[in-house]
Design an enzyme around this catalytic site. Structure first.
Site, mmCIF file in Angstrom:
data_model
loop_
_atom_site.group_PDB
_atom_site.id
_atom_site.type_symbol
_atom_site.label_atom_id
_atom_site.label_comp_id
_atom_site.label_asym_id
_atom_site.label_seq_id
_atom_site.Cartn_x
_atom_site.Cartn_y
_atom_site.Cartn_z
ATOM 1 N N GLU A 100 59.312 -17.384 7.938
ATOM 2 C CA GLU A 100 57.984 -17.766 8.427
ATOM 3 C C GLU A 100 57.007 -16.588 8.351
ATOM 4 O O GLU A 100 57.332 -15.472 8.754
ATOM 5 C CB GLU A 100 58.107 -18.240 9.884
ATOM 6 N N LYS A 160 52.747 -26.453 9.232
ATOM 7 C CA LYS A 160 53.428 -26.695 10.499
ATOM 8 C C LYS A 160 52.593 -27.629 11.372
ATOM 9 O O LYS A 160 51.384 -27.464 11.504
ATOM 10 C CB LYS A 160 53.650 -25.354 11.214
ATOM 11 N N CYS A 202 59.904 -22.787 12.180
ATOM 12 C CA CYS A 202 60.208 -22.212 13.497
ATOM 13 C C CYS A 202 60.473 -23.276 14.548
ATOM 14 O O CYS A 202 61.468 -23.989 14.522
ATOM 15 C CB CYS A 202 59.074 -21.274 13.913
#
Length: 512
Positions: free
Chosen positions: A274, A332, A380
């Protein structure tokens, strides 16, 4: 539990009862990853049920449930302080209150299950109501205020090695929420009669038998592809230092070159963690070209920040193909409250996240990249959300989880995060490969079996042959409706059991 002990617990009042509930909750955290002292639940869950039974009413039972939850989350989430310390100059005042404050909020989700259990007949009916209500509360915890379903009790079975492989296979049927329901019912067994305890033991044996049988089934044929997981091990304090950005980028380029050289001409894909790239991959053509050259034209999945048409930042993953061409972008969509965005419900004038933070992506999405099997991306925090990790209408063949757990230091946080990712592999029947900045990078097959890992605070390359995917298991097809229905049925069954028992007793008295 001996009758005298259960009676003493039930007789506690005031701060003694609240303190006992808080202590039981705190001890329950020892069952969570990575410690896994699961037998402690055989004492702590019955303690909670005894305290509920002794409460003078549902409001008192609710308060005791809150204290249990407060202890559980206070210990289970202590690692959040590590993240705040990286911004201690700005948020020093949060250090003593952040974890207790979050624990206090999350404990509120245990209030209703505890109050409901007070209405049920003591023994297994109360345990069934508590378990069902707990599952419904965890489902709410997944959605309220964008959700924070960290450390569900079902994750205690994510044990290391083969024992864990066996125990988590049931997640393919009922998901981690279903495991939570079963965990509470099994942990309450000391309060059952001998028939109930025998039933709990039989259920545990059947659970283990299912896990063993599922692990013995052969996996589908794997594609001819090696995934190279890159772990740069960049400390959080250095990650956004402008003086170090060039050296960090070069580090990832060097590791990528070494990874592709190891492949010796076989098909390969390289995965960076990430926000690994300090360069703006969306606009920096030269950076993308250098990545492609380092990978010798092989595809690279690289985490990077990008800016949308409204000039809002997005936490993204770029698929870089030959010549630096962008083959796909994933944004995300499950953002971290107060870390990546500022919730709308905060009072106007309170600024915690500058500029409001990141913009959300549209949701789970499958990337179709030339030369690769379709891949579902989890960035994540997204790995902790059961049944919200892939697009069921465009099912991928594998999942890649990129993360930066450097925020959490060498604490239980990264290990609990890894446990969540492992459970997603079982639930979806898909292999999951995880690249973490400072660790733990790891690979799991479609039954959650760990294939390889690169530990904390190591720089290196983790090569993994991509495993095959399983057909969608029951939980992947039914989704969250399955544990929701199970929770509702458990609450109803627990209440009906109490009424049935009372009716039987009333009939016996009349006959006498």
């Amino acid at each position: 539990m001996p009758g005298s002990l259960t009676d003493r617990l039930a007789s506690l009042r005031g701060w003694r009862a609240d303190g006992a509930a808080c202590l039981a909750g705190a001890l329950s955290a020892l069952a969570l990853p990575p410690i896994h002292v699961v037998p402690v639940l055989l004492a702590t869950v019955p303690t909670l049920l005894c305290l509920i039974r002794g409460a003078r009413g549902p409001l008192v039972a609710a308060r005791r449930g809150w204290w249990f939850g407060f202890g559980l989350y206070l210990i289970g989430l202590y690692w959040i302080t590590e993240a705040i310390l990286f911004e201690a100059a700005r948020f020093w005042w949060l250090v003593p209150i952040a974890v207790p404050g979050l624990a206090a909020v999350l404990a509120a989700f245990i209030v209703v299950p505890a109050a409901l259990a007070r209405y049920a007949r003591p023994g297994w009916p109360a345990a069934v109501v508590l378990a069902g209500g707990w599952v419904l509360a965890d489902l709410a915890r997944q959605f309220v205020a964008t959700g924070f379903p960290w450390n569900p009790l079902g994750s205690v079975w994510e044990l290391p090695g083969y024992p864990g492989d066996v125990m988590i296979q049931a997640a393919s049927l009922v998901g981690v929420h279903g495991l939570t329901l079963a965990t509470i019912l099994l942990a309450a067994a000391p309060l059952y009669g001998w028939i109930g305890r025998a039933g709990a033991l039989l259920a545990l044996l059947l659970w283990c038998g299912f896990g063993v049988a599922r692990l013995q089934q052969p996996l589908p044929k794997a594609p001819d592809l090696t995934v190279m997981l890159i772990q740069g091990d960049v400390p959080q304090g250095q990650k956004w230092d402008s003086a170090l950005m060039v050296s960090i980028f070069r580090r990832y380029l060097d590791l990528t070159h070494q990874a592709v050289a190891r492949a010796d001409g076989h098909p390969v894909v390289v995965v960076w963690p990430e926000t690994a790239s300090p360069a703006q991959l969306q606009t920096d053509d030269r950076a993308r070209q250098l990545i492609s050259e380092a990978a010798d034209g092989a595809p690279v999945l690289a985490g990077s920040v990008r800016f949308d048409q409204d000039d809002r930042p997005r936490n993204s993953l770029f698929a870089i193909g030959a010549g630096g061409v962008i083959e796909g972008i994933y944004d995300k969509w499950h953002l971290v409250p107060f870390g990546e965005y500022q919730p709308d419900w905060l009072p106007i004038g309170i600024q915690v996240v500058p500029g409001g933070g990141f913009a959300r992506g549209p949701g789970p999405r499958t990337l179709h990249i030339p030369g690769l099997p379709p891949v579902g991306v989890l960035i994540c925090y997204e790995a902790i959300f059961p049944s919200q990790v892939i697009d069921p209408a465009d099912r991928p063949d594998w999942m890649v989880n990129v993360t930066n757990d450097a925020w959490f230091g060498n604490s239980t946080g990264p290990r609990q995060h890894l446990a969540a990712a492992r459970l997603r592999a079982v639930e979806e029947g898909l292999p999951l490969l995880r690249a973490a900045n400072t660790g733990i990078s790891a690979a799991f097959d479609s039954r959650g079996h760990e294939l390889a890992r690169l530990g904390m605070q190591q720089m290196g390359i983790l090569p993994v042959r991509l495993p095959g995917a399983l057909p969608p298991p029951l939980y992947a097809r039914a989704g969250l409706w399955l544990p929701f229905g199970a929770g509702i049925l458990a609450v109803i069954a627990g209440f009906l059991a109490g009424k049935t028992r009372r009716h039987i007793k009333s009939g016996s008295i009349r006959r006498k």
